[in-house]
Design a protein around this motif. Structure first.
Motif, short mmCIF file in Angstrom:
data_model
loop_
_atom_site.label_atom_id
_atom_site.label_comp_id
_atom_site.label_asym_id
_atom_site.label_seq_id
_atom_site.Cartn_x
_atom_site.Cartn_y
_atom_site.Cartn_z
N UNK A 111 0.87 -1.06 -0.23
CA UNK A 111 0.02 0.29 -0.27
C UNK A 111 0.60 1.24 0.13
N UNK A 112 0.29 2.20 -0.56
CA UNK A 112 0.60 3.39 -0.33
C UNK A 112 1.30 3.92 0.93
N UNK A 113 1.00 3.24 1.91
CA UNK A 113 1.49 3.74 3.34
C UNK A 113 2.35 2.96 3.60
N UNK A 114 2.59 1.58 3.50
CA UNK A 114 3.48 0.26 4.14
C UNK A 114 4.88 1.29 3.04
N UNK A 115 5.23 1.87 1.58
CA UNK A 115 5.88 2.14 0.98
C UNK A 115 6.13 3.42 1.41
N UNK A 116 5.41 4.13 2.16
CA UNK A 116 5.93 5.33 2.46
C UNK A 116 6.55 5.72 3.87
N UNK A 117 6.49 4.46 4.86
CA UNK A 117 6.78 4.68 6.29
C UNK A 117 8.63 3.43 5.34
N UNK A 118 8.11 2.77 4.70
CA UNK A 118 9.39 2.21 4.83
C UNK A 118 10.83 3.06 3.46
N UNK A 119 10.56 3.16 2.58
CA UNK A 119 11.14 4.55 1.64
C UNK A 119 11.21 5.78 1.88
N UNK A 120 10.24 6.62 2.93
CA UNK A 120 10.32 7.81 3.64
C UNK A 120 10.08 8.44 4.16
#
Length: 512
Positions: A111-120
């Motif tokens: 999800x966008x939430x998971x990618x946000x936490x991981x990448x930025x």
């Protein structure tokens, strides 16, 4: 209008959009729609509800700080993700597009939430990440596979994006399989409901650890098999390599409190068995002998060819991440796992327990740590905080991951305790030695070490009961007596000679 900074502090002009593009029709009309002043994120963070945007979650702390990094200060009127009412759009950068493609290549779905936490994790919101996903969607490189019950859109790579992600990923990073869209009888794409809560928890776990400074999105691999000699293969939900965070490698199992505890214990047992598997062509006799030499045994085992050295005694650590159900159920589960799996993580006592050695030999033990996603989310430092517990330690002893993986009661304690045991032993031996030390029969003084060694080395020596000063005095007395006798004998001899001479002179005179 006031210029608005880019999403990610520290990016260069080559990778950061120059400004957001305003939409005259959707300009803000009230003060409430403006960015908050003072560099403070919006509290509470209201989820974005745009039709093409996944809702942002509000479970993360308002001011997260990555592990080992200082908290970022924002200038007044600047923030990463504006509220939807500002009606403005972020322009995704080329760097963000590539990192999203690579992350989806590793994790397949997110999800966008998971990618946000991981990448930025430095972004205050996931808005920039969602805009990047939408831009990649327009390019035909990603697609929405389904919308989860939580409202989040689940993103996957298209065939075009999968090919590009494969080119972007390093050769040593395995790309996940391509998710092809499902079609109905009419050939139209339909939402795929194959994404379960366990898969979501696995990706979220990787996201929150990466966001806390444990590696990058490329530090992870999913479903890595560990084949056992009897044919069973134990697959790890996640494997992490974060040497910069002093965690060279770690295996992770995510549990939603749905499996029997016996299954979790079996996983611990199988991992322990795999770490004992010998490397190809390893000498079995030498490996058996090395079991008694601490870390030397690992040179003969397969795991040392697969994973880097841990930096601590023992095998590559295993982490259980629990989530779901109630706090009491999770705590009960951890206690039962700790009790049942103790033989695999407890280690062996070092020799000399009767002498005060309490240190533990962890060289052939499997370090097991536990945490909860709910606990990580509630901690201001996230996974970098004191949210980990090492099984075998106090129930209330929550530590950072580095502290939990350390072995303060292992080799270091053993070295200190062994030195102390040797010191006490030397003191006892010294007391016993002093009790046996001979005493001079003449003056009552104790023998010196040299005198004691002399009488031991020369058992036939006379006057062994005398100390060295008294012995010298004795021999001086003997020499004096000898000298006196010699002088007396010489004096007597002279008298005899003189008497004989006088006698001879008398006879001579009479003859004349």
């Amino acid at each position: 209008m006031t210029a608005v900074p880019a999403c990610w502090p520290g990016e260069t002009e080559d990778t950061v959009p120059t400004a957001r593009i305003p939409d005259p029709v959707r300009e803000p009309h009230s003060v409430a729609d403006q960015a908050p002043a003072g560099g403070v994120d919006q509290v509470p963070q209201a989820p974005s509800m745009g039709p093409s945007i996944t809702p942002s979650t509000t479970s993360s702390p308002a001011r997260r700080v990555s592990a080992g990094q200082p908290e970022q200060n924002r200038a007044p009127g600047t923030f990463d993700n504006p509220s939807e009412s500002s009606r403005q759009t972020w322009k995704p950068t080329h760097a963000r597009r590539k990192e999203v493609l690579k992350a989806l290549g590793v994790f397949q779905r997110a999800t966008a939430d998971q990618l946000w936490r991981m990448l930025r994790p430095g972004d205050a919101h996931d808005r920039c990440t969602r805009d990047t996903l939408n831009a990649l969607k327009r390019d035909g490189k990603v697609r929405v596979e389904t919308r989860l019950e939580s409202g989040h859109q689940l993103w996957v790579l298209t065939e075009i994006g999968h090919k590009e992600a494969k080119q972007l990923l390093p050769k040593n990073v395995r790309i996940s399989a391509l998710r092809k869209p499902k079609l109905n009888a009419q050939g139209e794409p339909v939402a795929d409901d194959g994404y379960d809560e366990h898969a979501a928890a696995v990706t979220t776990t990787a996201a929150v650890l990466t966001g806390a400074g444990f590696g990058t999105s490329l530090s992870w691999q999913t479903e890595i098999g560990h084949k056992l000699p009897y044919g069973y293969t134990q697959y790890a939900d996640l494997t992490m390599r974060a040497p910069d965070a002093r965690v060279p490698a770690m295996l992770l199992e995510v549990d939603r409190v749905t499996e029997p505890v016996d299954d979790l214990v079996a996983k611990v047992r199988r991992y322990s068995e795999w770490f004992e598997v010998l490397a190809p062509k390893a000498d079995k006799d030498k490996a058996q002998a090395a079991r008694h030499k601490g870390a030397a045994v690992h040179d003969f085992r397969l795991w040392s060819r697969v994973y880097p050295a841990t930096g601590h005694e023992g095998y590559v650590p295993l982490a259980f991440v629990f989530t779901g159900k109630t706090k009491a159920q999770r705590e009960s589960r951890i206690r039962r796992l700790e009790e049942a799996a103790r033989p695999y993580f407890a280690g062996e006592p070092y020799p000399g327990r009767a002498s005060g050695i309490t240190a533990v030999d962890y060289h052939q033990a499997l370090p097991v740590v536990v945490t909860e996603l709910e606990r990580i989310m509630a901690d201001p430092r996230g996974a970098a905080g004191k949210v980990w517990r090492r099984l075998g330690r106090g129930e209330d002893e929550w530590q950072t991951l580095r502290e939990a993986l350390d072995n303060p009661d292992g080799d270091r304690l053993y070295a200190v305790q062994r030195k102390e045991v040797h010191r006490r032993q030397a003191e006892r031996e010294a007391v016993e030695r002093e009790a046996r030390r001979p005493v001079c029969a003449r003056c009552g003084a104790t023998f010196t070490d040299d005198r004691w060694d002399t009488i031991r080395h020369y058992p036939a020596q006379q006057h062994r009961e005398l100390c060295e000063p008294c012995l010298h005095e004795h021999w001086e007395q003997v020499q004096a007596e000898k000298a006196a006798r010699r002088q007396a004998e010489e004096a007597a001899a002279r008298e005899v000679a003189e008497a004989e001479a006088r006698k001879n002179r008398g006879w001579f005179g009479r003859r004349r």
